[in-house]
Design an enzyme around this catalytic site. Structure first.
Site, PDB file in Angstrom:
ATOM      1  N   HIS A  35       0.803  -1.233   0.000  1.00 39.06           N
ATOM      2  CA  HIS A  35       0.000   0.000   0.000  1.00 39.06           C
ATOM      3  C   HIS A  35       0.838   1.287   0.000  1.00 39.06           C
ATOM      4  O   HIS A  35       0.658   2.159  -0.850  1.00 39.06           O
ATOM      5  CB  HIS A  35      -0.938  -0.002   1.212  1.00 39.06           C
ATOM      6  CG  HIS A  35      -1.874  -1.154   1.222  1.00 39.06           C
ATOM      7  ND1 HIS A  35      -3.061  -1.154   0.529  1.00 39.06           N
ATOM      8  CD2 HIS A  35      -1.787  -2.371   1.799  1.00 39.06           C
ATOM      9  CE1 HIS A  35      -3.685  -2.309   0.699  1.00 39.06           C
ATOM     10  NE2 HIS A  35      -2.930  -3.070   1.463  1.00 39.06           N
TER      11      HIS A  35
HETATM   12  C1  BDR Z   1      -2.170   0.715   5.676  1.00 44.42           C
HETATM   13  O1  BDR Z   1      -2.274   0.113   6.967  1.00 44.42           O
HETATM   14  C2  BDR Z   1      -1.032  -0.401   7.375  1.00 44.42           C
HETATM   15  O2  BDR Z   1      -1.174  -1.715   7.822  1.00 44.42           O
HETATM   16  C3  BDR Z   1      -0.115  -0.317   6.204  1.00 44.42           C
HETATM   17  O3  BDR Z   1       1.221  -0.005   6.629  1.00 44.42           O
HETATM   18  C4  BDR Z   1      -0.685   0.785   5.361  1.00 44.42           C
HETATM   19  O4  BDR Z   1      -0.182   2.031   5.726  1.00 44.42           O
HETATM   20  C5  BDR Z   1      -2.999  -0.064   4.678  1.00 44.42           C
HETATM   21  O5  BDR Z   1      -4.331  -0.110   5.074  1.00 44.42           O
END
Ligand code: BDR
Ligand code: CA
Length: 312
Positions: free
Chosen positions: A235
């Protein structure tokens, strides 16, 4: 000319990939990191951030530790996804010190120092940024650009059917930022598609060296989640890819609000896609991603980081 960026981050495996890409790419000049609780505790995210810097030989980049809990809600960590201590892979224990300054103060100070030349990219829960906005409400006008990885404006969530993890962890802070920052919101609408193919990961694995630890980060969602055939979505890396190559993401402007009411859609984004409220747009919502360009950008940055880490 390279782009000055301050990352507010909660490493976390996808944060780690993002940082490696940023550190290794000539087009990005990382002026500092501020850390925040999220994927794991603040002690762990800070230690992980320092370790990622030091592994690549970037230990002189300043790190300011930030909030140990969300503004209002209780912290929900995700070591079960990211690994024990909040990260996977074999990382050395860092030797350096953090700044004697809170992350929110560091963010404001860096904004004053670099002005429009600075981009702030926040890829964890948002209490540090919300505090920085409380201290300096003009922050969005002072800096050049402000990116947030969080939310799901037009698609479903990943911790509830409608809420994304970073916003759900601190809806009050997300609300403050969305109302005040006129940010670029890079949410699950695009980051769910920010995958790295299993084929690419295997190629990285074969190259060895610092790619060993990076491939552990890249595989993180595949260990515990159902990731589909196109590969794990990294992400936070979507943000740095767009900083390097602005053709990676497409944005549309909408008026958005964050649900802070505590009900079943707590922490979700209400995106007024059809202008029902008649409010001025307050958010640039990422709506599309060029996956091929994203992957090329990630690869270029990772190669630079690995070269630096392996000293070749
Ligand atoms: C986001 O949540 C975290 O677990 C990841 O690092 C990312 O920033 C994705 O939903
Ligand atoms: Ca993150």
């Amino acid at each position: 000319m390279s782009r000055k960026v301050l990352f507010d981050t909660d490493p976390g495996c996808d944060d780690a990939v993002m940082l490696a890409v940023a550190l290794g790419h000539d087009d990005i000049d990382v002026v500092g990191l501020s850390t925040v609780c999220g994927n794991t505790t603040i002690e762990n995210t800070t230690r992980n951030a320092q370790a990622i810097l030091e592994l690549g030989g970037y230990g002189d980049i300043p790190v300011a530790q930030g909030c140990e809990r969300p503004l209002v809600d209780e912290l929900a960590t995700a070591e079960w996804v990211h690994g024990e201590g909040g990260i996977r892979g074999d990382l050395p224990y860092p030797e350096g010190d953090t700044l004697d300054q809170h992350a929110a103060d560091f963010i404001v100070e860096q904004a004053y120092e670099h002005g429009e030349d600075l981009t702030i990219a926040a890829v964890g829960p948002l209490p540090n940024l919300a505090l920085a906005l409380a201290k300096e409400p003009d922050l969005p006008d002072i800096v050049g650009d402000l990116y947030v990885m969080g939310g799901a404006a037009l698609s479903g969530g990943n911790v509830t059917p409608v809420a994304e993890a970073n916003f759900h962890n601190d809806p009050a802070a997300a609300s403050r930022v969305v109302q005040d920052a006129h940010a670029k919101m890079v949410g699950l609408d695009v980051t769910d598609h920010a995958s790295i193919s299993f084929e690419d990961i295997e190629t990285y694995e074969e190259r060895g060296g610092a790619f060993d630890v990076i491939t552990d980060w890249l595989r993180y969602p595949a260990e515990t989640l159902d990731v589909g055939e196109e590969g794990p979505a990294i992400h936070d890396a979507a943000v740095v890819a767009d900083l390097i190559d602005p053709e990676v993401l497409d944005f549309e402007e909408y008026y958005c609000e964050i649900d802070t009411t505590g009900g079943p859609s707590h922490g979700s984004v209400i995106c007024d896609q059809h202008d029902i409220y008649g409010e001025e747009p307050n958010t640039h919502v990422a709506v599309d991603i060029d996956v091929e360009r994203y992957r090329e950008t990630v690869e270029a940055g990772l190669e630079g980081y690995v070269e630096a880490a392996d000293g070749t």
